[in-house]
Design a protein around this motif. Structure first.
Motif, mmCIF file in Angstrom:
data_model
loop_
_atom_site.group_PDB
_atom_site.id
_atom_site.type_symbol
_atom_site.label_atom_id
_atom_site.label_comp_id
_atom_site.label_asym_id
_atom_site.label_seq_id
_atom_site.Cartn_x
_atom_site.Cartn_y
_atom_site.Cartn_z
ATOM 1 N N VAL A 170 0.868 -1.176 0.000
ATOM 2 C CA VAL A 170 0.000 0.000 0.000
ATOM 3 C C VAL A 170 0.904 1.226 0.000
ATOM 4 N N THR A 171 0.889 1.949 -1.101
ATOM 5 C CA THR A 171 1.766 3.107 -1.264
ATOM 6 C C THR A 171 0.933 4.358 -1.456
ATOM 7 N N GLN A 172 1.249 5.419 -0.719
ATOM 8 C CA GLN A 172 0.580 6.696 -0.923
ATOM 9 C C GLN A 172 1.122 7.348 -2.191
ATOM 10 N N GLN A 173 0.238 7.705 -3.093
ATOM 11 C CA GLN A 173 0.635 8.238 -4.390
ATOM 12 C C GLN A 173 0.917 9.738 -4.303
ATOM 13 N N TYR A 174 1.873 10.094 -3.461
ATOM 14 C CA TYR A 174 2.290 11.491 -3.353
ATOM 15 C C TYR A 174 3.261 11.801 -4.498
ATOM 16 N N PRO A 175 3.191 12.960 -5.166
ATOM 17 C CA PRO A 175 2.394 14.157 -4.834
ATOM 18 C C PRO A 175 1.043 14.237 -5.516
ATOM 19 N N LYS A 198 -2.574 14.049 -1.949
ATOM 20 C CA LYS A 198 -2.035 14.722 -0.765
ATOM 21 C C LYS A 198 -2.265 13.864 0.479
ATOM 22 N N PRO A 199 -1.308 13.825 1.381
ATOM 23 C CA PRO A 199 -1.486 13.023 2.595
ATOM 24 C C PRO A 199 -2.478 13.662 3.554
ATOM 25 N N ASP A 200 -3.135 12.821 4.338
ATOM 26 C CA ASP A 200 -4.037 13.297 5.383
ATOM 27 C C ASP A 200 -3.199 13.584 6.631
ATOM 28 N N LEU A 201 -2.949 14.865 6.882
ATOM 29 C CA LEU A 201 -2.097 15.250 8.003
ATOM 30 C C LEU A 201 -2.919 15.392 9.280
#
Length: 202
Positions: free
Chosen positions: A25-30, A33-36
């Motif tokens: 599971v990879t966050q597709q940044y940029p 946007k990440p949930d901060l």
């Protein structure tokens, strides 16, 4: 009891096999946007109108990364017979983020709520000189500061609220020519919708 030979190796190979068959599971940044978190420390924003150039943030900064320049201006008296008053005017407010360690001391010690944490973090630069942000850039980040959470209903009213209400009542008395009268005022910390206390006719 002795373990069978190779049992530890088999256990390690099982963990490796489990991870090889599990989907990553990879966050597709940029692109995404990440949930901060709500209290993320991204960048320090400046609300210039609240700054009184008290220099407290610059003095307390352990990294000495805040640069402030100012000059004094004299304001005319607001009432007949009053004296002129001098005010500090902010000329420069800059933060060198190549030195800042994001401790948040400047935000905590500011007595006039001029500094805030913004969740913005995308301000990387290829030149270290570009990491010194002036007050215009710090002001732009002010619009990204999240709304503070609501106050606990059971908490005591902040003392600043009572001071502000008394100052507002005094200014209203002065403007309406009612100074020295028994004008009812709200008690400190009371909501604006609360009726004023009754005035004794005697």
């Amino acid at each position: 009891m002795t373990e069978l030979p190779g049992k530890g190796l088999a256990r390690g190979l099982k963990v490796t096999f489990d991870n090889l068959t599990r989907r990553a599971v990879t966050q597709q940044y940029p692109d995404v946007k990440p949930d901060l978190p709500a209290r993320s420390r991204g960048v320090i924003a400046l609300f210039e109108e609240n700054c009184t150039v008290c220099m407290l943030c610059a003095r307390e900064c352990p990294c000495w990364c805040i640069y402030i320049d100012s000059h004094k201006e004299t304001a005319p008296p607001t009432e007949p017979g009053a004296r002129e008053r001098s005010h500090n005017m902010l000329d420069r407010f800059a933060i060198d983020y190549s030195l800042c360690m994001y401790c948040g001391i400047c935000v905590e010690v500011c007595p006039f709520d001029a500094l805030f944490w913004s969740p913005e973090f995308e301000y990387a630069a290829t030149d270290i000189a570009e990491l010194t942000h002036e007050k215009d850039e710090l002001r732009e980040w002010m619009w990204t500061v999240p709304v503070p959470p609501p106050v606990d209903p059971g908490a005591d009213a902040p003392k600043e609220l009572g001071v502000a209400e008394r100052a507002a009542d005094k200014a209203a008395d002065r403007a309406g020519g009612m100074a020295g009268t028994d004008r009812p005022t709200r008690r400190p910390g009371a909501p604006a919708s609360e009726p004023p206390p009754p005035v004794d006719p005697d």
